[in-house]
Design an enzyme around this catalytic site. Structure first.
Site, mmCIF file in Angstrom:
data_model
loop_
_atom_site.group_PDB
_atom_site.id
_atom_site.type_symbol
_atom_site.label_atom_id
_atom_site.label_comp_id
_atom_site.label_asym_id
_atom_site.label_seq_id
_atom_site.Cartn_x
_atom_site.Cartn_y
_atom_site.Cartn_z
ATOM 1 C CB CYS A 121 -0.870 -0.044 1.260
ATOM 2 S SG CYS A 121 -1.772 1.472 1.576
ATOM 3 C CG ASN A 177 8.745 -3.183 -12.928
ATOM 4 O OD1 ASN A 177 9.669 -3.003 -13.722
ATOM 5 N ND2 ASN A 177 7.624 -3.786 -13.264
ATOM 6 C CD GLU A 178 4.893 -2.391 -16.247
ATOM 7 O OE1 GLU A 178 4.138 -3.253 -15.763
ATOM 8 O OE2 GLU A 178 5.138 -2.319 -17.453
ATOM 9 C CD GLU A 197 9.372 -4.024 -18.630
ATOM 10 O OE1 GLU A 197 8.379 -4.659 -19.037
ATOM 11 O OE2 GLU A 197 9.636 -3.871 -17.428
ATOM 12 C CG HIS A 203 6.934 -12.342 -21.745
ATOM 13 N ND1 HIS A 203 7.933 -11.818 -22.536
ATOM 14 C CD2 HIS A 203 6.106 -11.311 -21.460
ATOM 15 C CE1 HIS A 203 7.717 -10.529 -22.706
ATOM 16 N NE2 HIS A 203 6.611 -10.193 -22.073
#
Ligand code: GAL
Length: 654
Positions: free
Chosen positions: A110, A144-145, A316, A367
């Site tokens: 959070c 990350n993201e 990416e 992937h």
């Protein structure tokens, strides 16, 4: 000006150390300059509380650097280890249903949890102290993201306490909040900031003013989380740019605000995955399934270039099939090269592929990477080797030019219309993308900009579709600018408190265009309002009172003004279909004196300095002479092959 470079995402902790040297040598051999590592490695950096194992990372950095690669070091805060979650079981976010997100994937935290913020500060400081001055560390990525997997909003106690403080700081006294939110409605009035709840689990819709403030707060929490890391890194790692990797179609926090603490923006470009997830129709998806939407990547390149104040990367880049879309086709031959050059044409400093080797384990084993799981080269490996040779031949340098055309993008507008769509398919993101598409179809290179005075200076044409509550100084700047303006639909239709403006929409923008929106309606799929000779409205239309200082330029078949104009400001009273948008765009280009091209549906163009890039997103060879005139080509042929890229040196606009 620096050369444009290639990179790759690599996870040394996934592979035996004995393999690293060969990996590094292969990376170098195909012309990669950057390697991003470390962003998910917390359980290997601190396997038990306070027990640090940084040696493997140092060996990896030394080895990669020794092989001639520059390292982008990620902070590992998107993946707190199990022991940390067990120590602070209340650190994951709670979803809107009040359920805790569990350990077992990533992003289980959070943004408002102070204990977690301290833990992040601790690990980031140790990393920055240890590796910040290492000659191999060339740049940083924070976390990350942010927000991936729907993780911006949290309905936790930590978020509730922080939101109450945020509201108290914003409003000072509770009466001001009651007034701003209109809490007299349905007896929602509060007597103290301690009574504020989070806007989830209400019986019917929560108050949109409440939701908007909660989204602003949630966005500010992301900003603060990122700032904390950036400040620590800067103390130990001077001269190394700090980036974050943003996503596509993601609006849950204000990316302009987060980017202010970064040196450059970056984003993760997965053209095929994003197309499969998009609301485009089946024909479009079938047509572009192996190369992606011809405008989607470019839109984000332009958006993130604005976020990074000119400096941006693709962190990416999709190299093959991904694993996370509803269907995961393989890219067409040439697609990876086309995507790469589309990014460079838009001024990317670096394009970095995700990932080096396909992992044969865990969530992303389907992937693809540049290498197969057995380390044999996959398709994209060969593509990258070719791209790096071509880049070398071109001597491609980072360049960005200010465009004469600006399209405003505003995160608060995305939130506002999500909270009050009024028609369930009213999506701000789709609306802006639709306008962008029309500009690009006309061969224009566009700047996407925040709605600020500075961003709109020196433009010939400025578009503000769906801009919910423009600030006063922005409206002033528009008034002073000589640019042709496109306003609406829905622009200026609320105040920043989320109320209908006293003078009715388009609010302050009425100073620019003399119309008043007296009524709006949303339209179910298939229902349209024809606009004589031009096309039609779908999804949304407005009924205008056209004042004395305005004229109706287009009228709907039921007799309402569809496009109105006062001098250089146009107001569009609905959601245009493609044909209507083409008609409106033509009028704007003519009025603004902007030169355009008539391109086939699958051809796109991008000007960068004196270089004009041409991209063939189609499956047929196409003659591009109309786009480049007599200019000489430094890349590609006049009959451009399917998925092909051409670059021409333009001496003047042909
Ligand atoms: C990105 C993410 C990467 C990886 C990739 C797969 O969203 O940053 O860690 O999951 O997607 O496509």
């Amino acid at each position: 000006m620096t050369l444009q470079k290639l990179g790759v995402c690599y996870y040394p902790e996934h592979w035996p150390e004995s393999r690293w040297a060969e990996d590094a040598a292969m990376m170098k051999a195909i012309g990669l300059s950057f390697v991003r590592i470390g962003e998910f490695a917390w359980s290997r950096l601190e396997p038990r509380p306070g027990v640090f194992e940084f040696d493997w990372l140092r060996r990896a950095i030394d080895l990669l650097h020794g092989a001639g690669l520059n390292i982008v070091l990620g902070t590992p805060t998107a993946t707190p280890p199990k022991w940390l979650v067990d120590r602070m079981p209340d650190m994951p976010a709670l979803d809107a249903q009040g359920r805790s997100r569990k350990f077992g994937s990533r992003r289980h935290y959070c943004f408002s949890h102070e204990g977690y913020a301290r833990e992040c500060g601790r690990i980031v400081e140790l990393l920055a102290e240890t590796f910040g001055a290492h000659p191999g560390v060339a740049a940083w990525q924070t976390d990350n993201e942010y927000g991936c997997h729907d993780t911006v909003e949290s309905y936790s106690d930590a978020a509730l306490c922080a939101f109450r403080r945020w509201c108290a700081a914003k409003y000072g006294v509770i009466e001001a909040l009651n007034q701003a939110w209109g809490n007299v409605f349905w007896s929602m009035e509060l007597t103290s900031f301690e009574e504020i709840e989070l806007p989830n689990l209400t019986v019917t819709d929560a108050n949109p003013s409440h939701r908007l403030d909660f989204q602003r707060f949630s966005s500010d929490q992301v900003v603060a989380f990122n700032r904390r890391q950036a400040e620590i890194i800067r103390r130990y790692s001077t001269g190394r740019p700090i980036l974050h990797n943003f996503m596509g179609s993601f609006t849950a926090f204000d990316h302009f605000a987060v980017s202010r603490d970064l040196d450059a923006a970056s984003w993760d470009s997965y053209p095929l995955g994003y197309l499969e997830r998009s609301p485009r129709d089946e024909d479009f998806k079938a047509r572009y399934m192996r190369v992606g939407d011809p405008d989607y990547q470019a839109f984000h390149h332009d958006l993130y270039r604005a976020c990074g104040r000119g400096r941006w990367w693709v962190m990416e880049q999709q190299p093959g099939a991904v694993n996370w879309a509803p269907w995961n086709p393989a890219p067409a031959k040439g697609a990876v090269r086309l995507w790469t050059f589309e990014a460079f044409a838009a001024g990317a400093e670096t394009v970095s592929y995700f990932r080096w080797r396909q992992a044969p384990f865990a969530q992303e084993q389907m992937h693809e990477g540049l290498l197969l799981p057995d380390s044999e080269p996959n398709e994209a490996y060969h593509a990258v080797a070719l791209i790096s040779k071509e880049l070398g031949n071109l001597g491609a340098r980072v360049e960005t030019a200010r465009s004469q055309v600006a399209l405003a993008f505003d995160y608060e507008s995305a939130w506002a219309w999500a909270f009050e769509p009024q028609g369930q398919d009213f999506s701000y993101f789709e609306l802006v993308l639709r306008f962008y598409r029309a500009l690009r179809r006309a061969g224009l290179s566009v700047d996407i900009v925040p709605p600020t005075a500075e961003a709109v200076a020196d433009r010939k044409l400025i578009l503000l579709p769906g801009l919910f509550a423009p600030a006063v100084d922005f409206v002033d700047a528009l008034t002073k600018s000589g640019a042709t303006l496109l306003i609406g639909p829905r622009s200026g239709s609320k105040t920043s408190d989320f109320r209908i403006p006293a003078e009715l929409p388009p609010g302050d923008l009425r100073a620019l265009v003399d119309v008043k929106v007296r009524r709006v309606e949303s339209l179910r799929p298939g229902a349209t309002i024809a606009v004589a000779g031009a096309g039609c409205f779908e999804r949304w239309r407005e009924f205008l009172d056209v004042g004395e200082n305005a004229s109706a330029e287009l009228v709907s078949e039921d007799g309402e003004a569809a496009l109105a104009r006062s001098g250089r400001a146009f107001y569009l009273a609905g959601w245009p279909d493609e044909s209507l948008l083409r008609d409106v765009a033509r009028r704007l280009f003519l009025h603004a004196g902007v030169a355009t091209l008539d391109l086939p549906e699958h051809i796109r163009v991008r000007d960068n300095g004196a270089t004009r890039y041409v991209f063939n997103y189609g499956a047929e060879p196409t003659d591009i002479s109309d786009a480049i005139g007599a200019a000489a080509l430094s890349l590609g042929e006049r009959i451009l092959e399917p998925r092909g890229v051409a670059a021409a040196h333009m001496t003047r606009r042909e």
